[in-house]
Design an enzyme around this catalytic site. Sequence first.
Site, PDB file in Angstrom:
ATOM      1  CB  CYS A  52      -3.318   2.637  -2.759  1.00 59.27           C
ATOM      2  SG  CYS A  52      -2.424   1.080  -2.550  1.00 59.27           S
ATOM      3  CG  HIS A  61      -1.588   1.340   1.433  1.00 63.76           C
ATOM      4  ND1 HIS A  61      -2.661   1.719   0.656  1.00 63.76           N
ATOM      5  CD2 HIS A  61      -1.344   2.371   2.275  1.00 63.76           C
ATOM      6  CE1 HIS A  61      -3.060   2.921   1.034  1.00 63.76           C
ATOM      7  NE2 HIS A  61      -2.279   3.339   2.005  1.00 63.76           N
TER       8      HIS A  61
END
Length: 169
Positions: free
Chosen positions: A109, A39
């Site tokens: 993301c 992430h």
Amino acid sequence: MDQHDSTFGVQLFIYDLSRGMARQLSPIMLGKQLDGIWHTSVVVYGEEFFYGGAGISSCPPGGTMLGPPDTVVELGNTEVTEEIFMDYLSSLGETTCSGDKYRLFEHNCNTFTNEVAQFLTGNKIPSYITDLPSEVLSTPFGQVLRPILDSIHIAPPGGNVISSQNNHG
């Protein structure tokens, strides 16, 4: 146009969502070594910006439930003002980066941070991050898991969603 010597540092925060488990289990499950399930977020103007199932969000750096990042990469500097950047994010949030456009493998993301990094600095994020979905999907187990994983929307708790409504202050 009035250009002062105002530049702002831009950082990439990298988190391993698996907390080290990908490194241990990926050879068994996927038949190949993955160092993490990444992430990422961009930190600029004293805020951390990221994208997930809720859309584009921000928080103080390290302020999500993920805590401090595992790695910080200096992406460079930008002359883009915070006002222009927020307008850019608002536009992204209304088009390509609304919450309903989030897709774990195709538009996530890392797609967001790669685009934002290029907008701010001209630099891309490391390819080992952007290549991760295709690495997983290239395995038989990745193909079996895809329908389950496609339904997952990652939105780390602790951020404030950015939308055009927030900017009408």
